[in-house]
Design a protein around this motif. Structure first.
Motif, PDB file in Angstrom:
ATOM      1  N   GLU A  21     117.850  18.527  -1.649  1.00 40.93           N
ATOM      2  CA  GLU A  21     118.313  17.150  -1.808  1.00 40.93           C
ATOM      3  C   GLU A  21     117.274  16.345  -2.584  1.00 40.93           C
ATOM      4  O   GLU A  21     116.562  15.511  -2.012  1.00 40.93           O
ATOM      5  CB  GLU A  21     118.583  16.511  -0.448  1.00 40.93           C
ATOM      6  N   PRO A  22     117.167  16.580  -3.880  1.00 37.53           N
ATOM      7  CA  PRO A  22     116.100  15.963  -4.671  1.00 37.53           C
ATOM      8  C   PRO A  22     116.103  14.438  -4.671  1.00 37.53           C
ATOM      9  O   PRO A  22     115.044  13.827  -4.842  1.00 37.53           O
ATOM     10  CB  PRO A  22     116.310  16.526  -6.075  1.00 37.53           C
ATOM     11  N   GLU A  23     117.243  13.805  -4.452  1.00 37.64           N
ATOM     12  CA  GLU A  23     117.273  12.344  -4.433  1.00 37.64           C
ATOM     13  C   GLU A  23     116.528  11.764  -3.228  1.00 37.64           C
ATOM     14  O   GLU A  23     116.166  10.595  -3.220  1.00 37.64           O
ATOM     15  CB  GLU A  23     118.711  11.814  -4.497  1.00 37.64           C
TER      16      GLU A  23
ATOM     17  N   ALA B 167     113.881  13.730  -1.856  1.00 39.10           N
ATOM     18  CA  ALA B 167     112.774  14.675  -1.740  1.00 39.10           C
ATOM     19  C   ALA B 167     111.494  14.019  -1.251  1.00 39.10           C
ATOM     20  O   ALA B 167     110.764  14.589  -0.433  1.00 39.10           O
ATOM     21  CB  ALA B 167     112.532  15.378  -3.073  1.00 39.10           C
ATOM     22  N   ALA B 168     111.202  12.830  -1.735  1.00 39.60           N
ATOM     23  CA  ALA B 168     109.955  12.169  -1.339  1.00 39.60           C
ATOM     24  C   ALA B 168     109.937  11.894   0.162  1.00 39.60           C
ATOM     25  O   ALA B 168     108.921  12.132   0.837  1.00 39.60           O
ATOM     26  CB  ALA B 168     109.754  10.882  -2.120  1.00 39.60           C
ATOM     27  N   ALA B 169     111.032  11.407   0.704  1.00 42.26           N
ATOM     28  CA  ALA B 169     111.098  11.125   2.142  1.00 42.26           C
ATOM     29  C   ALA B 169     110.979  12.415   2.950  1.00 42.26           C
ATOM     30  O   ALA B 169     110.233  12.468   3.941  1.00 42.26           O
ATOM     31  CB  ALA B 169     112.396  10.402   2.479  1.00 42.26           C
ATOM     32  N   PHE B 170     111.698  13.457   2.530  1.00 41.77           N
ATOM     33  CA  PHE B 170     111.592  14.731   3.242  1.00 41.77           C
ATOM     34  C   PHE B 170     110.181  15.299   3.141  1.00 41.77           C
ATOM     35  O   PHE B 170     109.660  15.862   4.098  1.00 41.77           O
ATOM     36  CB  PHE B 170     112.619  15.744   2.727  1.00 41.77           C
ATOM     37  N   TYR B 171     109.550  15.116   2.000  1.00 43.59           N
ATOM     38  CA  TYR B 171     108.178  15.594   1.828  1.00 43.59           C
ATOM     39  C   TYR B 171     107.218  14.865   2.774  1.00 43.59           C
ATOM     40  O   TYR B 171     106.360  15.490   3.402  1.00 43.59           O
ATOM     41  CB  TYR B 171     107.727  15.416   0.377  1.00 43.59           C
ATOM     42  N   VAL B 172     107.369  13.564   2.881  1.00 45.88           N
ATOM     43  CA  VAL B 172     106.513  12.790   3.791  1.00 45.88           C
ATOM     44  C   VAL B 172     106.711  13.261   5.226  1.00 45.88           C
ATOM     45  O   VAL B 172     105.739  13.469   5.973  1.00 45.88           O
ATOM     46  CB  VAL B 172     106.782  11.274   3.659  1.00 45.88           C
ATOM     47  N   LEU B 173     107.949  13.446   5.640  1.00 48.54           N
ATOM     48  CA  LEU B 173     108.220  13.908   7.000  1.00 48.54           C
ATOM     49  C   LEU B 173     107.692  15.321   7.214  1.00 48.54           C
ATOM     50  O   LEU B 173     107.124  15.624   8.272  1.00 48.54           O
ATOM     51  CB  LEU B 173     109.714  13.831   7.297  1.00 48.54           C
ATOM     52  N   ALA B 174     107.858  16.181   6.222  1.00 52.97           N
ATOM     53  CA  ALA B 174     107.376  17.559   6.338  1.00 52.97           C
ATOM     54  C   ALA B 174     105.863  17.607   6.460  1.00 52.97           C
ATOM     55  O   ALA B 174     105.319  18.312   7.324  1.00 52.97           O
ATOM     56  CB  ALA B 174     107.834  18.384   5.129  1.00 52.97           C
ATOM     57  N   THR B 175     105.185  16.854   5.627  1.00 50.38           N
ATOM     58  CA  THR B 175     103.722  16.881   5.684  1.00 50.38           C
ATOM     59  C   THR B 175     103.209  16.209   6.955  1.00 50.38           C
ATOM     60  O   THR B 175     102.187  16.628   7.505  1.00 50.38           O
ATOM     61  CB  THR B 175     103.076  16.249   4.441  1.00 50.38           C
ATOM     62  N   SER B 176     103.910  15.208   7.433  1.00 46.29           N
ATOM     63  CA  SER B 176     103.533  14.574   8.696  1.00 46.29           C
ATOM     64  C   SER B 176     103.613  15.588   9.839  1.00 46.29           C
ATOM     65  O   SER B 176     102.690  15.703  10.653  1.00 46.29           O
ATOM     66  CB  SER B 176     104.442  13.383   8.962  1.00 46.29           C
TER      67      SER B 176
ATOM     68  N   SER C  27     119.625   1.245  -2.244  1.00 46.90           N
ATOM     69  CA  SER C  27     119.244   1.408  -3.647  1.00 46.90           C
ATOM     70  C   SER C  27     117.928   2.175  -3.746  1.00 46.90           C
ATOM     71  O   SER C  27     117.199   2.323  -2.764  1.00 46.90           O
ATOM     72  CB  SER C  27     119.086   0.035  -4.310  1.00 46.90           C
ATOM     73  N   ALA C  28     117.633   2.615  -4.941  1.00 49.10           N
ATOM     74  CA  ALA C  28     116.369   3.312  -5.175  1.00 49.10           C
ATOM     75  C   ALA C  28     115.185   2.416  -4.821  1.00 49.10           C
ATOM     76  O   ALA C  28     114.184   2.881  -4.263  1.00 49.10           O
ATOM     77  CB  ALA C  28     116.283   3.767  -6.627  1.00 49.10           C
ATOM     78  N   GLU C  29     115.309   1.132  -5.108  1.00 45.23           N
ATOM     79  CA  GLU C  29     114.237   0.195  -4.789  1.00 45.23           C
ATOM     80  C   GLU C  29     114.036   0.080  -3.286  1.00 45.23           C
ATOM     81  O   GLU C  29     112.899   0.020  -2.801  1.00 45.23           O
ATOM     82  CB  GLU C  29     114.526  -1.193  -5.393  1.00 45.23           C
ATOM     83  N   GLN C  30     115.133   0.044  -2.538  1.00 40.79           N
ATOM     84  CA  GLN C  30     115.033  -0.032  -1.083  1.00 40.79           C
ATOM     85  C   GLN C  30     114.401   1.241  -0.514  1.00 40.79           C
ATOM     86  O   GLN C  30     113.552   1.172   0.375  1.00 40.79           O
ATOM     87  CB  GLN C  30     116.417  -0.242  -0.462  1.00 40.79           C
ATOM     88  N   ARG C  31     114.819   2.385  -1.021  1.00 40.86           N
ATOM     89  CA  ARG C  31     114.254   3.654  -0.553  1.00 40.86           C
ATOM     90  C   ARG C  31     112.763   3.728  -0.875  1.00 40.86           C
ATOM     91  O   ARG C  31     111.965   4.184  -0.058  1.00 40.86           O
ATOM     92  CB  ARG C  31     115.019   4.837  -1.138  1.00 40.86           C
ATOM     93  N   LEU C  32     112.378   3.269  -2.057  1.00 38.90           N
ATOM     94  CA  LEU C  32     110.966   3.279  -2.439  1.00 38.90           C
ATOM     95  C   LEU C  32     110.161   2.333  -1.558  1.00 38.90           C
ATOM     96  O   LEU C  32     109.034   2.648  -1.154  1.00 38.90           O
ATOM     97  CB  LEU C  32     110.808   2.909  -3.915  1.00 38.90           C
ATOM     98  N   SER C  33     110.727   1.187  -1.238  1.00 36.98           N
ATOM     99  CA  SER C  33     110.045   0.233  -0.372  1.00 36.98           C
ATOM    100  C   SER C  33     109.789   0.843   1.001  1.00 36.98           C
ATOM    101  O   SER C  33     108.684   0.728   1.547  1.00 36.98           O
ATOM    102  CB  SER C  33     110.873  -1.046  -0.252  1.00 36.98           C
ATOM    103  N   VAL C  34     110.786   1.490   1.578  1.00 38.39           N
ATOM    104  CA  VAL C  34     110.629   2.123   2.888  1.00 38.39           C
ATOM    105  C   VAL C  34     109.635   3.277   2.799  1.00 38.39           C
ATOM    106  O   VAL C  34     108.792   3.447   3.687  1.00 38.39           O
ATOM    107  CB  VAL C  34     111.990   2.584   3.444  1.00 38.39           C
ATOM    108  N   LEU C  35     109.704   4.036   1.743  1.00 41.34           N
ATOM    109  CA  LEU C  35     108.759   5.125   1.546  1.00 41.34           C
ATOM    110  C   LEU C  35     107.329   4.592   1.538  1.00 41.34           C
ATOM    111  O   LEU C  35     106.439   5.129   2.208  1.00 41.34           O
ATOM    112  CB  LEU C  35     109.069   5.866   0.240  1.00 41.34           C
ATOM    113  N   THR C  36     107.109   3.518   0.823  1.00 47.66           N
ATOM    114  CA  THR C  36     105.785   2.908   0.760  1.00 47.66           C
ATOM    115  C   THR C  36     105.339   2.421   2.132  1.00 47.66           C
ATOM    116  O   THR C  36     104.187   2.624   2.541  1.00 47.66           O
ATOM    117  CB  THR C  36     105.782   1.748  -0.255  1.00 47.66           C
ATOM    118  N   GLU C  37     106.236   1.791   2.865  1.00 43.50           N
ATOM    119  CA  GLU C  37     105.909   1.302   4.206  1.00 43.50           C
ATOM    120  C   GLU C  37     105.540   2.447   5.151  1.00 43.50           C
ATOM    121  O   GLU C  37     104.568   2.352   5.897  1.00 43.50           O
ATOM    122  CB  GLU C  37     107.086   0.528   4.790  1.00 43.50           C
ATOM    123  N   VAL C  38     106.313   3.518   5.109  1.00 43.96           N
ATOM    124  CA  VAL C  38     106.059   4.654   5.997  1.00 43.96           C
ATOM    125  C   VAL C  38     104.727   5.315   5.660  1.00 43.96           C
ATOM    126  O   VAL C  38     103.918   5.603   6.540  1.00 43.96           O
ATOM    127  CB  VAL C  38     107.222   5.679   5.931  1.00 43.96           C
TER     128      VAL C  38
END
Length: 105
Positions: free
Chosen positions: A33-35, A37-46, A85-96
């Motif tokens: 699920e590349p769209e 991927a960043a969130a899954f990567y953060v969770l995986a590495t956590s 949106s991509a901006e919302q997902r990026l914002s949450v990614l940054t917060e996490v």
């Protein structure tokens, strides 16, 4: 989308082996699920970092509970933003990520 990781963690008993299974599953989803991927990567590495830090060491139920609650908050944040949106997902990614870095200092 992300909550299956919490189910997996609970099914496996919320211990070291459960976090290892979660890391593996999240890394696999990052590829499929590349769209997201960043969130899954953060969770995986956590999850993987939790395993690395606590493997073969005694761990209190309090520490396990605190880690689970922090992980659950991350999953729920990503879940809530997953249809945004991509901006919302990026914002949450940054917060996490910021929260995780502050927690590990």
């Amino acid at each position: 989308m992300f909550t299956f990781l919490l189910d997996l963690l609970t099914e496996k008993g919320r211990g070291i082996h459960a976090y290892a299974a979660v890391a593996k599953a999240a890394f696999e989803r990052a590829v499929s699920e590349p769209e997201h991927a960043a969130a899954f990567y953060v969770l995986a590495t956590s999850a993987e970092n939790f395993v690395d830090l606590h493997e073969r060491q005694p761990l209190s139920s309090k520490a396990l509970g605190q880690n689970f609650e922090a992980f659950r908050a991350d999953v729920e944040a990503f879940e809530a933003a997953s249809t945004g949106s991509a901006e919302q997902r990026l914002s949450v990614l940054t917060e996490v990520v910021t929260s995780n870095v502050q927690r590990t200092r």
